[in-house]
Design an enzyme around this catalytic site. Structure first.
Site, PDB file in Angstrom:
ATOM      1  N   GLU A 306       0.814  -1.216   0.000  1.00 55.28           N
ATOM      2  CA  GLU A 306       0.000   0.000   0.000  1.00 55.28           C
ATOM      3  C   GLU A 306       0.853   1.274   0.000  1.00 55.28           C
ATOM      4  OE1 GLU A 306      -4.108  -1.434   2.004  1.00 55.28           O
ATOM      5  OE2 GLU A 306      -2.658  -0.650   3.415  1.00 55.28           O
ATOM      6  N   ASP A 379      -8.541  -9.124   4.220  1.00 54.60           N
ATOM      7  CA  ASP A 379      -8.350  -7.987   5.116  1.00 54.60           C
ATOM      8  C   ASP A 379      -9.406  -7.870   6.206  1.00 54.60           C
ATOM      9  OD1 ASP A 379      -7.244  -5.770   6.176  1.00 54.60           O
ATOM     10  OD2 ASP A 379      -7.528  -4.476   4.439  1.00 54.60           O
ATOM     11  N   GLU A 407     -12.651  -2.103  12.097  1.00 52.56           N
ATOM     12  CA  GLU A 407     -12.611  -1.343  10.845  1.00 52.56           C
ATOM     13  C   GLU A 407     -13.713  -1.766   9.873  1.00 52.56           C
ATOM     14  OE1 GLU A 407      -8.872  -1.648   8.809  1.00 52.56           O
ATOM     15  OE2 GLU A 407      -9.611  -0.595   7.043  1.00 52.56           O
TER      16      GLU A 407
END
Ligand code: BDP
Length: 715
Positions: A306, A379, A407
């Site tokens: 990322e 993820d 998240e």
């Protein structure tokens, strides 16, 4: 007049005591008076011999004193001589009573374990808490306190424990400017604070005590997307001050580093790990750190992921990068935790990339490198299969990374108890050696006999008075620690402990809340991403549903369509042999089982398969119908959780009751938002009716697609 003022003041003091006690600030260490029958069970143990020792022993002793008086109303009398004492705690206390098997049992305790044993001699009952190290005494003391907090009888204890993992860590994704990446409980407790360390001491010590109480022994204080400045002297000194505070609680500090630091703060022309000047630079930095923090734990590294820099920028491998840091840390006993969270836009299936990149490197890492792998291949989704890396790198220790912060599970707004998710992953059989090669025993070092083993949870902690935003999110911090200590514990047992310590022993409350918690994970899977769907959330905020998102120029693997592939033909990601062949990364019999839609577990069906809407499931329903039922069941479950909670008013303080009640209202509303968004959007492809016995959606698809999400309300 004077008297009245005094009474008013007294009243205010009482209120303020109550507020702080029931704000959630004390976590599960409230130590309020137990019911009187329990008090009388424990009061006989108030005569205590606590062997003198290091600051770790001192904090354990203080904790016991604080807990004992709080729970029983009676002060402990610490005695200088052991003989008249009913509770003996220390490394050498068995010498006074010579219980024969204690020495033998201590051998099983290794460094951090402990023995707790009740004995009765000459009609007198005593408890011995002993261990090989001060850390063991600390954990043994907390275990004894927990037994009292949860109302266990103490007269026939025979407990021998040792942690399953060597390193049990929290990862704080905290930035030096005080923001927290994916944090939903306020700003960072560590960085950019206006108050003095002294003023914050109480908060830090509560943090330390909480972690020690569940066996966490390390903490990474800054974000994996690391600011290179963290290696400046100023920050090394700050780390050192935190290390000093946490040390008595057997907690080591670790640091996330930026791989390009030699260039960015060191002024070198390159950060190539094979260059000597770069290696020297890291050696020097590590030396500086150990001068300030002699027991510094090591580095956590996110590299070539990322947008973060890494060894591949110089044509080097992950092993080259990790080994350079490992060499620098080795002389001091430090470790490198090198993350395997890597994926590039070019791959055909993001779920395969970490495996493809790391498996060929097996055997190339130095002994003090551990590869940190997220629990699932994508993820932190509400449900994923376990990452196929677990078990696939026999020569390299792999650690597991869970996300405690929610998240992808409704932030700190949704009540989701995560232990069932973590347990599901830890108990998954990889079959790499033979049956029973679970993720837990791959990662705890026993299957392939590794010296190091570790487990990490991305923290959900912030400056909010209750630490985690949602009172129930505290349970996820607690449960992570308990499972890290012993992955054989059952989520329901952990929850029951936590409820009693955090709220009340009232059995109606305990059993209802246990039921709420145990439903909550499957509920969120159902209303967000049932049957193996994943990554349907808004691509930037990760909060609400946005399966329709289409952004020109965006990386395809950031967008939900890449994952659900919904079209008139059907839905799901074909990872079978006829698709991306991700199934082949799993050992047999899993590979064949996942490969065939008839044998693939239904809760992962659309993870591994793209299937037509009218595909018939074993239930006799079509895929479309089943999907609808799951989404509706998700909402029904949350409504039930809400109803159960509403009935509990008056059984705990109003403050926490109402806070949770409000959050559940939000959760019901948002579960419907998820359900309606997904069902209505997928219906545009399936063109099939929602089963008639289900309610009609409450929203209109256009309205949902145009909803603007405001992140500010969620931090
Ligand atoms: C993703 C998060 C991102 C993290 C990344 C990571 O959205 O903020 O930086 O994981 O784990 O889930 O590195």
């Amino acid at each position: 007049m004077y008297v009245r003022k005094y009474i008013l003041l007294l009243g205010l003091m009482v209120i303020s005591v109550k507020v702080s006690a029931e704000s959630g600030e004390a976590l599960w260490m409230r130590y309020l008076k137990l019911p009187s029958d329990l008090q009388s069970l424990y009061i006989p143990y108030a005569q205590v011999y606590f062997e003198e020792g290091s600051s770790t022993i001192e904090v354990a002793k203080q904790e016991l004193a604080q807990a004992f008086v709080g729970l029983t109303g009676v002060d402990i009398k610490f005695q200088k001589k052991p003989f008249k004492c009913s509770l003996l705690i220390g490394k050498n206390v068995n010498q006074f009573w010579n219980i024969p098997d204690i020495e033998k049992n201590l051998k099983k305790c290794a460094n951090e374990g402990f023995v707790i044993r009740s004995v009765k001699r000459n009609g007198v009952r005593r408890i011995i808490v002993t261990a090989n190290t001060d850390a063991g005494i600390l954990y043994g003391t907390f275990a004894l306190i927990r037994l009292m907090q949860t109302g266990c009888p103490l007269d026939s204890l025979n407990i021998i424990e040792r942690p399953k993992y060597k390193f049990r860590l929290l990862n704080h994704w905290d930035n030096l400017d005080g923001t927290v990446e994916r944090g939903y409980a306020g700003r960072s407790i560590w960085w950019n604070r206006k108050e003095t360390l002294d003023a914050l001491k109480h908060q830090y010590l509560t943090y330390a005590r909480a972690n020690a109480s569940i066996g966490i022994n390390g903490t990474v204080l800054n974000n994996v997307n690391a600011n290179p400045k963290v290696l400046d002297q100023e920050y090394i000194e700050k780390f050192a001050r935190f290390a000093d505070l946490l040390r008595p609680y057997n907690i080591k500090v670790f640091m996330s580093i930026n791989f390009s630091s030699p260039v960015i703060i060191g002024g070198l022309p390159s950060s190539d790990p094979l260059r000597e000047d770069v290696q020297q630079w890291w050696n020097q930095k590590v030396k500086e750190i150990y001068e300030a923090i002699p027991d510094f734990g090591g580095f956590l590294v996110k590299a070539n992921s990322e947008g973060q820099p890494g060894p591949q920028d110089y044509g080097r491998s992950h092993a080259d990068g990790a080994n350079m840091l490992a060499r620098a840390l080795e002389p001091y006993g430090g470790i490198v935790m090198w993350r395997a969270f890597v994926y590039s836009p070019s791959g055909d299936d993001r779920a395969k990339q970490a495996y493809d990149e790391f498996v060929p490197l097996d055997g190339q890492f130095r002994d003090n490198v551990i590869i940190q792998v997220k629990n699932g291949p994508i993820d932190f989704q509400p449900r994923e299969p376990f990452s196929p890396l677990f078990g696939a790198m026999e020569k390299t220790p792999l650690m597991i990374e869970f996300q405690i912060t929610q998240e992808y599970l409704g932030f700190s707004d949704h009540l989701v108890y995560l232990a069932p998710l973590q347990k599901e992953c830890l108990d998954s059989d990889t079959y790499v050696k033979n049956e029973g090669s679970t993720v837990a025993i791959v990662t705890n070092g026993t299957l392939f006999k590794h010296q190091y083993s570790a487990i990490a949870g991305v923290a959900n902690i912030g400056r909010d008075i209750n630490w985690t935003g949602h009172h129930f999110a505290q349970a996820n911090w607690y449960a992570f620690g308990r499972l890290a200590w012993n992955h054989n514990l059952k989520p329901e047992d952990i929850a029951r402990e936590w409820i009693k310590m955090t709220f009340t022993h009232d059995s109606v409350f305990v059993e209802s809340v246990l039921d709420i918690m145990m439903r909550s994970r499957e509920a969120v899977v159902n209303y967000m991403t049932p049957m193996g769907l994943h990554h349907l959330m808004g691509w930037d905020h990760h909060y609400g549903p946005a399966p329709w998102t289409d952004i020109e120029g965006a990386r395809p693997d950031w967008l939900p369509r890449y994952y659900h592939n919904a079209s008139e033909e059907g839905i799901g990601f074909n990872r079978s042999k006829s698709g991306s062949n991700a199934v082949s990364q799993y050992a047999e019999p899993l590979c064949s089982m996942f490969n065939n839609p008839k044998t693939c577990p239904q809760n992962l069906l659309l993870w591994f398969h793209h299937l037509p809407w009218d595909y018939r499931l074993s239930s006799g329903l079509t895929l479309w119908q089943e999907l609808c039922y799951h989404y509706y069941r998700g909402v029904d479950e949350v409504k039930l959780m809400q109803k159960k909670w509403d009935r509990l008013r008056g059984r705990i303080d109003d403050e926490r009751f109402e806070h949770v009640q409000h959050k559940l209202k939000v959760q019901v509303r948002e579960a419907k938002w998820w359900r309606d968004a997904c069902v209505l959007y997928f219906q545009t492809f399936s063109k099939m009716p929602i089963p008639y016995e289900l309610e009609r959606p409450e929203h209109d698809l256009d309205e949902l697609m145009n909803l603007k999400f405001d992140m500010k309300n969620h931090n």
